[in-house]
Design a protein around this motif. Structure first.
Motif, PDB file in Angstrom:
ATOM      1  N   GLY A  52       9.744  14.978 -14.766  1.00 25.64           N
ATOM      2  CA  GLY A  52       9.446  15.570 -13.465  1.00 25.64           C
ATOM      3  C   GLY A  52      10.729  15.839 -12.715  1.00 25.64           C
ATOM      4  N   ASN A  53      10.597  16.113 -11.446  1.00 23.61           N
ATOM      5  CA  ASN A  53      11.741  16.336 -10.568  1.00 23.61           C
ATOM      6  C   ASN A  53      11.530  15.483  -9.335  1.00 23.61           C
ATOM      7  OD1 ASN A  53      13.177  18.418 -12.056  1.00 23.61           O
ATOM      8  ND2 ASN A  53      11.370  19.658 -11.674  1.00 23.61           N
ATOM      9  N   TYR A  54      12.241  14.376  -9.270  1.00 26.59           N
ATOM     10  CA  TYR A  54      12.063  13.477  -8.135  1.00 26.59           C
ATOM     11  C   TYR A  54      13.285  12.609  -7.923  1.00 26.59           C
ATOM     12  CZ  TYR A  54      11.014   9.632 -11.408  1.00 26.59           C
ATOM     13  OH  TYR A  54      11.080   8.675 -12.392  1.00 26.59           O
ATOM     14  N   VAL A  56      -4.519   7.854  -3.350  1.00 24.59           N
ATOM     15  CA  VAL A  56      -4.278   9.219  -3.812  1.00 24.59           C
ATOM     16  C   VAL A  56      -5.424  10.109  -3.395  1.00 24.59           C
ATOM     17  CG1 VAL A  56      -2.838   8.531  -5.765  1.00 24.59           C
ATOM     18  CG2 VAL A  56      -5.281   8.744  -6.087  1.00 24.59           C
ATOM     19  N   SER A  57      -5.091  11.338  -3.133  1.00 26.37           N
ATOM     20  CA  SER A  57      -6.086  12.349  -2.811  1.00 26.37           C
ATOM     21  C   SER A  57      -6.272  13.187  -4.068  1.00 26.37           C
ATOM     22  CB  SER A  57      -5.597  13.211  -1.648  1.00 26.37           C
ATOM     23  OG  SER A  57      -6.555  14.178  -1.319  1.00 26.37           O
ATOM     24  N   PRO A  58      -7.461  13.152  -4.654  1.00 30.54           N
ATOM     25  CA  PRO A  58      -7.645  13.881  -5.909  1.00 30.54           C
ATOM     26  C   PRO A  58      -7.579  15.384  -5.685  1.00 30.54           C
ATOM     27  CG  PRO A  58      -9.740  13.050  -5.118  1.00 30.54           C
ATOM     28  CD  PRO A  58      -8.686  12.536  -4.182  1.00 30.54           C
ATOM     29  N   ARG A  59      -6.717  16.015  -6.442  1.00 28.26           N
ATOM     30  CA  ARG A  59      -6.595  17.471  -6.409  1.00 28.26           C
ATOM     31  C   ARG A  59      -6.472  17.941  -7.850  1.00 28.26           C
ATOM     32  NH1 ARG A  59      -1.617  17.043  -3.062  1.00 28.26           N
ATOM     33  NH2 ARG A  59      -2.330  15.344  -1.813  1.00 28.26           N
ATOM     34  N   PRO A  60      -7.601  18.147  -8.544  1.00 27.18           N
ATOM     35  CA  PRO A  60      -7.546  18.487  -9.965  1.00 27.18           C
ATOM     36  C   PRO A  60      -6.649  19.667 -10.288  1.00 27.18           C
ATOM     37  CG  PRO A  60      -9.821  18.180  -9.252  1.00 27.18           C
ATOM     38  CD  PRO A  60      -8.947  18.115  -8.031  1.00 27.18           C
ATOM     39  N   SER A 110      10.389   7.681  -0.821  1.00 34.94           N
ATOM     40  CA  SER A 110       9.305   8.113  -1.697  1.00 34.94           C
ATOM     41  C   SER A 110       9.727   9.281  -2.572  1.00 34.94           C
ATOM     42  CB  SER A 110       8.099   8.533  -0.852  1.00 34.94           C
ATOM     43  OG  SER A 110       7.099   9.103  -1.667  1.00 34.94           O
ATOM     44  N   THR A 111       9.093   9.375  -3.722  1.00 35.51           N
ATOM     45  CA  THR A 111       9.294  10.516  -4.608  1.00 35.51           C
ATOM     46  C   THR A 111       8.501  11.713  -4.111  1.00 35.51           C
ATOM     47  OG1 THR A 111       7.401   9.964  -6.020  1.00 35.51           O
ATOM     48  CG2 THR A 111       9.545   8.992  -6.602  1.00 35.51           C
ATOM     49  N   GLY A 112       7.637  11.487  -3.131  1.00 40.97           N
ATOM     50  CA  GLY A 112       6.771  12.547  -2.635  1.00 40.97           C
ATOM     51  C   GLY A 112       5.420  12.547  -3.312  1.00 40.97           C
ATOM     52  N   GLU A 113       5.235  11.630  -4.234  1.00 38.98           N
ATOM     53  CA  GLU A 113       3.972  11.545  -4.964  1.00 38.98           C
ATOM     54  C   GLU A 113       3.544  10.084  -5.022  1.00 38.98           C
ATOM     55  OE1 GLU A 113       2.582  12.841  -9.237  1.00 38.98           O
ATOM     56  OE2 GLU A 113       4.183  14.138  -8.496  1.00 38.98           O
ATOM     57  N   THR A 114       2.442   9.764  -4.395  1.00 41.94           N
ATOM     58  CA  THR A 114       1.994   8.382  -4.279  1.00 41.94           C
ATOM     59  C   THR A 114       1.790   7.722  -5.635  1.00 41.94           C
ATOM     60  OG1 THR A 114       0.912   8.956  -2.210  1.00 41.94           O
ATOM     61  CG2 THR A 114       0.267   6.892  -3.211  1.00 41.94           C
ATOM     62  N   ALA A 115       1.174   8.422  -6.563  1.00 41.23           N
ATOM     63  CA  ALA A 115       0.910   7.830  -7.879  1.00 41.23           C
ATOM     64  C   ALA A 115       2.214   7.534  -8.614  1.00 41.23           C
ATOM     65  CB  ALA A 115       0.016   8.747  -8.711  1.00 41.23           C
ATOM     66  N   VAL A 169       0.860  -1.177   0.000  1.00 40.44           N
ATOM     67  CA  VAL A 169       0.000   0.000   0.000  1.00 40.44           C
ATOM     68  C   VAL A 169       0.900   1.232   0.000  1.00 40.44           C
ATOM     69  CG1 VAL A 169      -1.823   1.278   1.193  1.00 40.44           C
ATOM     70  CG2 VAL A 169      -1.799  -1.226   1.281  1.00 40.44           C
ATOM     71  N   LEU A 170       0.815   2.013  -1.058  1.00 36.10           N
ATOM     72  CA  LEU A 170       1.637   3.210  -1.207  1.00 36.10           C
ATOM     73  C   LEU A 170       0.774   4.443  -0.978  1.00 36.10           C
ATOM     74  CD1 LEU A 170       3.310   2.056  -4.513  1.00 36.10           C
ATOM     75  CD2 LEU A 170       4.356   2.010  -2.267  1.00 36.10           C
ATOM     76  N   TYR A 171       1.260   5.358  -0.175  1.00 36.28           N
ATOM     77  CA  TYR A 171       0.547   6.608   0.058  1.00 36.28           C
ATOM     78  C   TYR A 171       1.515   7.629   0.630  1.00 36.28           C
ATOM     79  CZ  TYR A 171       0.446   4.944   4.884  1.00 36.28           C
ATOM     80  OH  TYR A 171       0.801   4.470   6.118  1.00 36.28           O
ATOM     81  N   GLU A 172       1.187   8.900   0.452  1.00 34.90           N
ATOM     82  CA  GLU A 172       2.002   9.959   1.014  1.00 34.90           C
ATOM     83  C   GLU A 172       1.726  10.018   2.508  1.00 34.90           C
ATOM     84  OE1 GLU A 172       1.464  13.716  -0.893  1.00 34.90           O
ATOM     85  OE2 GLU A 172       1.767  12.869  -2.884  1.00 34.90           O
ATOM     86  N   ALA A 173       2.752  10.216   3.299  1.00 36.53           N
ATOM     87  CA  ALA A 173       2.592  10.266   4.752  1.00 36.53           C
ATOM     88  C   ALA A 173       1.575  11.320   5.152  1.00 36.53           C
ATOM     89  CB  ALA A 173       3.939  10.534   5.418  1.00 36.53           C
ATOM     90  N   ARG A 174       1.577  12.455   4.460  1.00 33.24           N
ATOM     91  CA  ARG A 174       0.629  13.511   4.836  1.00 33.24           C
ATOM     92  C   ARG A 174      -0.813  13.128   4.523  1.00 33.24           C
ATOM     93  NH1 ARG A 174       3.252  17.064   0.398  1.00 33.24           N
ATOM     94  NH2 ARG A 174       2.065  16.441  -1.408  1.00 33.24           N
TER      95      ARG A 174
END
Length: 191
Positions: free
Chosen positions: A126-128, A63-67, A150-155, A16-21
């Protein structure tokens, strides 16, 4: 939430991958009883804006959708991406012939990873930075991927794991090569 997601990961034997925040400050709903894996996860995440994205047969990303913040891929991502892998070291007894053998193997692994990551819109630009452990079997296939940094981005994390799992390395793994191999991926896209 983080504890509940960890328990789900252990129980279902899925990454399960997700951003800590995304889990910070959130409380999960209790999951008590018998549930199918997807139903248990939906219940665990109910009341949150987190969405489940399949990243492979044994991995999911939350992921938290943020269009307004969604990545828009560049028109030609491979022309502007400067994807480079950090040094890859296979540790073994130092003898001149084995040293050359491991150096050739390192280069082979590096080239295969770079090739597969460049092909994916999410990982090719990108930059990761990501730190990854890989377990490679005797058939030269990556059997397990562990994202340590993490790259800082879950996706994007999920895309990296999915792209590398099952990858075939074109050179046989040297005898007695330790597992896992640790790889550092750094991508900087020219602006």
């Amino acid at each position: 939430m983080a504890d509940a997601l960890h328990a789900y990961q252990q129980q279902m034997r899925v990454q399960v991958l997700y951003e800590a925040r995304a889990a910070a400050g959130r409380q999960s709903v209790a999951v008590v009883g018998k549930f199918l894996p997807d139903a248990a996860l939906r219940r665990l995440l109910s009341g949150t804006d987190l969405e489940v994205v399949r990243a492979g047969p044994e991995a999911i990303a939350l992921v938290s959708p943020r269009p307004q913040e969604r990545d828009v891929p560049p028109v030609s991502p491979l022309e502007t991406a400067d994807l480079s892998l950090g040094e890859l070291h296979v540790r073994a007894a130092a003898s001149p012939s084995r040293s050359d053998q491991f150096q050739d193997y390192n280069e082979s692994v590096r080239a295969e990873i770079e090739r597969v990551l460049r092909k994916n819109v999410k990982t090719g630009s990108g930059n990761y930075r990501a730190v990854i452990d890989l377990w490679i079997d005797s058939a030269r296939r990556v059997q397990k991927v562990a994202l340590l940094g993490s790259t800082g981005e879950t996706a994007r994390d999920a895309a990296i794991s999915a792209a590398l799992r099952g990858l075939t390395i074109n050179r046989p793994t040297p005898a007695n090569a330790p597992q896992p191999l640790r790889v550092i991926v750094t991508v900087r896209t020219a602006q």
